[in-house]
Each structure stands twice: as structure tokens, then as C-alpha cells.
Enzyme design. Structure first.
Site, mmCIF file in Angstrom:
data_model
loop_
_atom_site.group_PDB
_atom_site.id
_atom_site.type_symbol
_atom_site.label_atom_id
_atom_site.label_comp_id
_atom_site.label_asym_id
_atom_site.label_seq_id
_atom_site.Cartn_x
_atom_site.Cartn_y
_atom_site.Cartn_z
ATOM 1 N N SER A 143 0.797 -1.064 0.103
ATOM 2 C CA SER A 143 -0.080 0.062 -0.047
ATOM 3 C C SER A 143 0.808 1.153 0.022
ATOM 4 C CB SER A 143 -0.775 -0.184 1.438
ATOM 5 O OG SER A 143 -1.353 1.259 1.479
ATOM 6 N N TYR A 156 -2.674 -0.811 10.594
ATOM 7 C CA TYR A 156 -2.694 -0.905 9.412
ATOM 8 C C TYR A 156 -1.609 -0.690 8.645
ATOM 9 C CZ TYR A 156 -4.262 -0.864 4.383
ATOM 10 O OH TYR A 156 -4.202 -1.130 3.086
HETATM 11 N N1 LIG Z 1 -8.731 -0.147 -1.654
HETATM 12 C C1 LIG Z 1 -7.715 0.471 -1.577
HETATM 13 O O1 LIG Z 1 -7.936 1.813 -1.450
HETATM 14 C C2 LIG Z 1 -6.374 -0.068 -1.069
HETATM 15 C C3 LIG Z 1 -5.300 0.699 -0.975
HETATM 16 C C4 LIG Z 1 -4.055 0.154 -0.882
HETATM 17 C C5 LIG Z 1 -4.002 -1.115 -0.413
HETATM 18 N N2 LIG Z 1 -5.046 -1.781 -0.556
HETATM 19 C C6 LIG Z 1 -4.806 -3.334 -0.205
HETATM 20 O O2 LIG Z 1 -5.395 -4.170 -1.281
HETATM 21 C C7 LIG Z 1 -5.767 -5.459 -0.862
HETATM 22 C C8 LIG Z 1 -7.273 -5.703 -1.482
HETATM 23 O O3 LIG Z 1 -8.139 -4.735 -0.776
HETATM 24 P P1 LIG Z 1 -9.301 -4.399 -1.523
HETATM 25 O O4 LIG Z 1 -9.415 -2.939 -1.706
HETATM 26 O O5 LIG Z 1 -9.424 -5.069 -2.857
HETATM 27 O O6 LIG Z 1 -10.570 -4.760 -0.551
HETATM 28 P P2 LIG Z 1 -11.688 -5.590 -0.473
HETATM 29 O O7 LIG Z 1 -12.265 -5.297 0.930
HETATM 30 O O8 LIG Z 1 -12.429 -5.309 -1.328
HETATM 31 O O9 LIG Z 1 -11.248 -7.160 -0.784
HETATM 32 C C9 LIG Z 1 -10.439 -7.713 0.339
HETATM 33 C C10 LIG Z 1 -10.715 -9.350 0.280
HETATM 34 O O10 LIG Z 1 -10.010 -9.866 1.089
HETATM 35 C C11 LIG Z 1 -10.742 -10.932 1.891
HETATM 36 N N3 LIG Z 1 -10.063 -11.215 3.071
HETATM 37 C C12 LIG Z 1 -9.950 -10.505 4.258
HETATM 38 N N4 LIG Z 1 -9.387 -11.156 5.179
HETATM 39 C C13 LIG Z 1 -9.133 -12.438 4.777
HETATM 40 C C14 LIG Z 1 -8.474 -13.564 5.232
HETATM 41 N N5 LIG Z 1 -8.116 -13.578 6.701
HETATM 42 N N6 LIG Z 1 -8.450 -14.553 4.595
HETATM 43 C C15 LIG Z 1 -8.814 -14.551 3.180
HETATM 44 N N7 LIG Z 1 -9.487 -13.497 2.752
HETATM 45 C C16 LIG Z 1 -9.773 -12.587 3.313
HETATM 46 C C17 LIG Z 1 -12.059 -10.125 1.894
HETATM 47 O O11 LIG Z 1 -12.937 -11.380 2.333
HETATM 48 C C18 LIG Z 1 -12.188 -9.722 0.712
HETATM 49 O O12 LIG Z 1 -12.775 -10.452 -0.232
HETATM 50 C C19 LIG Z 1 -5.804 -5.374 0.830
HETATM 51 O O13 LIG Z 1 -4.426 -5.944 1.283
HETATM 52 C C20 LIG Z 1 -5.686 -3.878 1.056
HETATM 53 O O14 LIG Z 1 -4.854 -3.642 2.131
HETATM 54 C C21 LIG Z 1 -6.409 -1.292 -0.870
#
Ligand SMILES: NC(=O)c1ccc[n+]([C@@H]2O[C@H](COP(=O)([O-])OP(=O)(O)OC[C@H]3O[C@@H](n4cnc5c(N)ncnc54)[C@H](O)[C@@H]3O)[C@@H](O)[C@H]2O)c1
Length: 252
Positions: A143, A156
Site C-alpha cells: 500500500s 494497518y
Molecule cells: N482499496 C484501497 O484503497 C487499497 C489501497 C491500498 C492497499 N489496499 C490493499 O489491497 C488489498 C485488497 O483490498 P481491496 O481494496 O480489494 O479490499 P476488499 O475489501 O474489496 O477485498 C479484500 C478481500 O480480502 C478478503 N479477506 C480479508 N481477510 C481475509 C482472510 N483472513 N483470509 C482470506 N481472505 C480475506 C475479503 O474477504 C475480501 O474478499 C488489501 O490488502 C488492502 O490492504 C487497498
């Protein structure tokens, strides 16, 4: 990379960035193993890939569980013949914006267990397969919070900083073995994860957009394209790097 159909294992594939990556890998001809703890999201992503005529394995898995990830990795190797690429993307934000002195120990542990230890558990088991194969590529979902501090998001931010340490150290350990390990670092992406912070409120969404120099959120597919490039032969001399997909946010 294998000469037969390549395979990709993707965690957090039931939503957002993981789903977009699953779609893209499948479109590009990869067989995909989808891991998520949410069976409903998993089923939806698998349905999309089935509709594309892709080869898909759905594995309800908690990435914080050593045995659960072990079973999923074994099932992937048995069904798909190996793991060419792994995208360790599953992650959670925790209880939301909160000053450090108000963060509960339970919340800190949950964020660390899923984001940091979960990434380590997945890497450890994927690497055991890749070492046997003699090739492989891992992309860890980091991130912008891996490089800059975010107030009220200390757990986080700490977990995402830790992922860079795992990525760099492992990249060095395996650099001479044909296995590459990198991180992708998104800015604000249009997924349910972001809605968790904004609550869908227009003013809150604008506040997040204002943080981004391009004045918009990234689409999940824009992150997926970076991931598939990092996994590809075109990135054959790229290891240990952190690829910012942040619309310039960390260039401020
Ligand atoms: N959305 C943003 O702005 C953003 C920015 C930077 C980084 N990220 C990172 O990207 C990654 C994905 O985020 P996203 O935005 O797609 O979020 P999201 O919430 O849409 O998807 C996350 C997925 O991870 C799954 N998950 C959570 N905990 C889990 C576990 N213990 N075991 C298996 N699956 C699990 C959830 O069920 C969900 O399907 C994350 O690591 C997040 O930190 C997101």
C-alpha cells in the site's frame, strides 16, 4: 514460468483488487486458484471466470491459518500442477480510523495476523512449492501506507510497512533461484475496502479523492495490470521492488 498453462494463486480474490486480478489472469490464459474467507465473494469471482471459459479453483481459506493455507496450496498444486505466480492480496483495515491509544489489542492482533502474518504464511508455503519447481513469482499486496504514515491507521500502516520488509528480504534470499518477489502499492482504490472508510458518504469520498493528485480513485483493474506485469517474463530482472500504483500520491 511453466510451458504448459501457467497458474496463479490469488488471495482475497472474492472482492476488489483480488477479483480484478483474478479476472485479468484468467483473461490472459492463466488457470487461477482463488482464496478468500468469504464464500459468497469467492463464488461470484469464480462465476465470472467460468463465464470467460477459464480454469478456476475456489478455495475458502483464511490466510491467517497455517493449516488452511497449507491445504489450499496443496489443493492448488494437485489441481493445477504448480504455482507460477502468487498474489498475496488479502487484507483488512481493522476497526477504522482511530487514535493509537484507542486501538484495541484484539484489533491490532487481527490486522497483524491477516495482513502481515498472513502474507508470511502464504509466502512460506508458496516458496516451498516454487523452490521445488525452480521458478515462480510472488507479488505481495502492500500500500501507499507501506511508505508513509497515516494518522489514525497505525496498526494497518505498521502491517503494510512490514510487508515491504518481508518482500525485500525474501527477494534477496531467492534472487539466484529463479524466484522473484515484489510488492504492489496502491493508492486509494474504488473497492468495498475504501467504502469501509467513507461509509459511501459523498463528502468523505471527496476527502479521499482530494488526497489523490489525479483527483480520482484507482480502478481495481489498474492495480491488477501492475501485478500481472510484475509476474510476467517482461519483468524478469525485477525483484525486491515496490511498485507504486498511487496516481502520484507518494510523490507529493
Ligand atoms: N482499496 C484501497 O484503497 C487499497 C489501497 C491500498 C492497499 N489496499 C490493499 O489491497 C488489498 C485488497 O483490498 P481491496 O481494496 O480489494 O479490499 P476488499 O475489501 O474489496 O477485498 C479484500 C478481500 O480480502 C478478503 N479477506 C480479508 N481477510 C481475509 C482472510 N483472513 N483470509 C482470506 N481472505 C480475506 C475479503 O474477504 C475480501 O474478499 C488489501 O490488502 C488492502 O490492504 C487497498
Amino acid at each position: 514460468m511453466s510451458d504448459s498453462q501457467p497458474s496463479a494463486l490469488i488471495t482475497g480474490a472474492g472482492s476488489g483488487i483480488g477479483r480484478a486480478a483474478a479476472d485479468l489472469f484468467a483473461e490472459r490464459g492463466y488457470a487461477v486458484a482463488l482464496l478468500d474467507r468469504d464464500p459468497v465473494g469467492l463464488q461470484e469471482t469464480a462465476g465470472r471466470i467460468n463465464a470467460l471459459g477459464g480454469r478456476v479453483l475456489s478455495l475458502e481459506t483464511d490466510v491467517a491459518s497455517w493449516s488452511g493455507v497449507g491445504e489450499a496450496v496443496s489443493a492448488t498444486v494437485n489441481a493445477l500442477g504448480g504455482i507460477d505466480c502468487a498474489f498475496n492480496n488479502a487484507g483488512v483495515a481493522g476497526q477504522g480510523e482511530c487514535d493509537l491509544h484507542d486501538v484495541t489489542e484484539q484489533d491490532f492482533d487481527e490486522v497483524m495476523d491477516i495482513n502481515l502474518k498472513g502474507t508470511w504464511i502464504c509466502m512460506k508455503q508458496e516458496l516451498a512449492v516454487m523452490v521445488r519447481q525452480g521458478y515462480g513469482s510472488i507479488v505481495n499486496g502492500a500500500s501507499v501506507a507501506s511508505f508513509v504514515g497515516f494518522d489514525k491507521l497505525s496498526a494497518y500502516t505498521a502491517s503494510k510497512h512490514g510487508i515491504i520488509g518481508l518482500t525485500k528480504s525474501a527477494a534477496l534470499e531467492y534472487a539466484s533461484t529463479g524466484i522473484r518477489i515484489n510488492a504492489v502499492c496502491p493508492g486509494v482504490v474504488d473497492t468495498p475496502f475504501t467504502t469501509h472508510f467513507t461509509g459511501g458518504d459523498a463528502t468523505a469520498e471527496q476527502r479521499f479523492r482530494d488526497v489523490e493528485p489525479m483527483n480520482r480513485f484507482a480502478q481495481p483493474s489498474e492495480v491488477a495490470h501492475a501485478v500481472i506485469w510484475l509476474c510476467s517474463r517482461e519483468a524478469s530482472f525485477v525483484t525486491g521492488t515496490s511498485l507504486m500504483v498511487d496516481g502520484g500520491l507518494t510523490s507529493r
